[in-house]
Design an enzyme around this catalytic site. Structure first.
Site, PDB file in Angstrom:
ATOM      1  N   SER A 184       0.586  -1.578  -0.069  1.00 18.11           N
ATOM      2  CA  SER A 184       0.181   0.042  -0.009  1.00 18.11           C
ATOM      3  C   SER A 184       0.864   1.544  -0.128  1.00 18.11           C
ATOM      4  CB  SER A 184      -1.347  -0.195   1.653  1.00 18.11           C
ATOM      5  OG  SER A 184      -1.964   0.902   1.211  1.00 18.11           O
ATOM      6  N   ASP A 227      -4.533  -4.660   5.609  1.00 20.59           N
ATOM      7  CA  ASP A 227      -4.861  -5.448   4.411  1.00 20.59           C
ATOM      8  C   ASP A 227      -3.837  -6.233   4.206  1.00 20.59           C
ATOM      9  OD1 ASP A 227      -6.445  -6.566   2.137  1.00 20.59           O
ATOM     10  OD2 ASP A 227      -5.875  -5.368   1.522  1.00 20.59           O
ATOM     11  N   HIS A 249      -2.695  -1.265  -3.580  1.00 21.79           N
ATOM     12  CA  HIS A 249      -3.460   0.279  -3.525  1.00 21.79           C
ATOM     13  C   HIS A 249      -3.713   1.108  -4.267  1.00 21.79           C
ATOM     14  CE1 HIS A 249      -4.511  -2.067   0.497  1.00 21.79           C
ATOM     15  NE2 HIS A 249      -3.965  -2.803   0.252  1.00 21.79           N
TER      16      HIS A 249
END
Length: 339
Positions: free
Chosen positions: A12, A131, A39
């Site tokens: 991310s 995540d 992401h």
């Protein structure tokens, strides 16, 4: 003998730099496919393949739906699509967001674990929130290899740290500089075939619902978890509560249509919703005060003193309540979204 030939990577914030370094140090004859989720915003286009192609010895491209998996290639999830791994090919899906992201890391890791079991290597790099943690659990459940960037080495330590705290038996916790050589060694070292753990029904369900499978959406009997008291911030439906890990140390939530959250992400989402509600209330009270002032002026122009006084009092009351909400908004912590 088996080979590790499916490498899935999730990252991310700070991920572009980490991925650029990693692909730069992978050889052109790598006998594995590399599949990446970063992401990214669902709006606009992603230039990640162009960035990575400048550094990589392997060709990099956005994944295509139903594209065959070829060793020696790097596939990147395009914006606004989950990237899933099937046996021999890739799937793109517009299923519900997981941890407020699409593409999300957990669906990629989970699908690779389901399709390839112990042949899969999952790598979790820098990022915020958590995540990837549930996806790494799925990889370990199927005897795959889990590699996590050392939080002290990561530009953003949240994702690696949450994985280390919640996933048992992570195989390697490494600085970024050591990850390429470890991947190369794993790919080049055949492993003995071990009895594979069967694919759990929960893993099957969560992979299917990421594809918005009607069978999974309508499934009542095999839905994982138990009903919670919380509503889904995205669609308003009831959330099911899922506990994972040997001691249930990882708490997650998923609604009927597939929106999924870790406890930490759900808390962050609820904080955003609270702030949204405060802004709506602030705007409504300011509008009420403004309208009440106009009505008071009209009543005064008509010499309706009592009515004008009533509207002035309503305007004053609305201004007072608006000021209170303004103070709350000004006190919101910019790092957490919580007062």
């Amino acid at each position: 003998m088996l080979e590790h030939n499916i490498i899935v990577i999730g990252t991310s914030a700070g991920g572009v730099e980490a991925l650029t370094y990693l692909v730069k140090h992978l050889p052109s004859n790598l006998n594995a496919a590399v599949i990446i989720v970063l992401h990214v915003s669902s709006q606009g286009t992603s230039v990640l393949p162009k960035i990575l192609n400048r550094a990589s010895n392997l060709p990099v491209s956005h994944a295509l739906d139903s594209e065959a998996i070829v060793h020696g290639r790097i596939y990147v999830a395009p914006p606004n699509y989950h990237l899933l791994v099937e046996r021999g090919y890739l799937r793109l899906t517009r299923g519900a967001k997981e941890n407020r992201c699409r593409p999300a890391i957990n669906p990629l890791f989970r699908s690779a674990a389901r399709a390839y079991g112990q042949r899969a290597i999952a790598v979790l790099l820098t990022g915020v929130l958590d995540d990837g943690t549930a996806g790494l659990m799925a990889v370990k459940m199927r005897r795959g290899v889990a590699i996590v960037q050392n939080p002290d080495d990561a530009l953003y330590a949240d994702m690696p740290r949450n994985a280390i705290e919640n996933v048992e038996d992570i195989d390697h916790i490494l600085p970024l500089s050591d990850i390429p050589s470890t991947l190369i060694a794993l790919v080049n070292t055949p492993m003995e075939v071990q009895p594979e753990n069967p694919v759990p029904s929960k893993m099957e369900f969560e992979t299917e619902i990421a594809q918005l499978s009607l069978e999974a959406v309508e499934n009542e009997s095999e839905r994982p978890g138990k009903p919670s008291t919380f509503g889904c911030p995205d669609c308003g439906g009831m959330l099911w509560e899922i506990e994972e890990g040997k001691e249930g140390n990882l708490l997650r939530f998923r609604c009927r249509t597939g929106h999924a959250y870790s406890a930490e992400t759900l808390l962050a989402t609820q904080s955003d919703k609270v702030e949204d509600a405060l802004w709506i209330a602030f705007r409504a009270l300011e509008e009420k005060a403004s309208l009440s002032h106009r009505m008071a002026a009209r009543m005064e122009a008509r010499n309706q003193t009592l009515a004008a006084q009533r509207f002035k009092e309503e305007a004053h009351s609305a201004r007072q309540r608006s000021a209170i909400i303004r103070e709350v908004l000004l006190k919101v912590d910019p790092n957490t979204g919580v007062d």
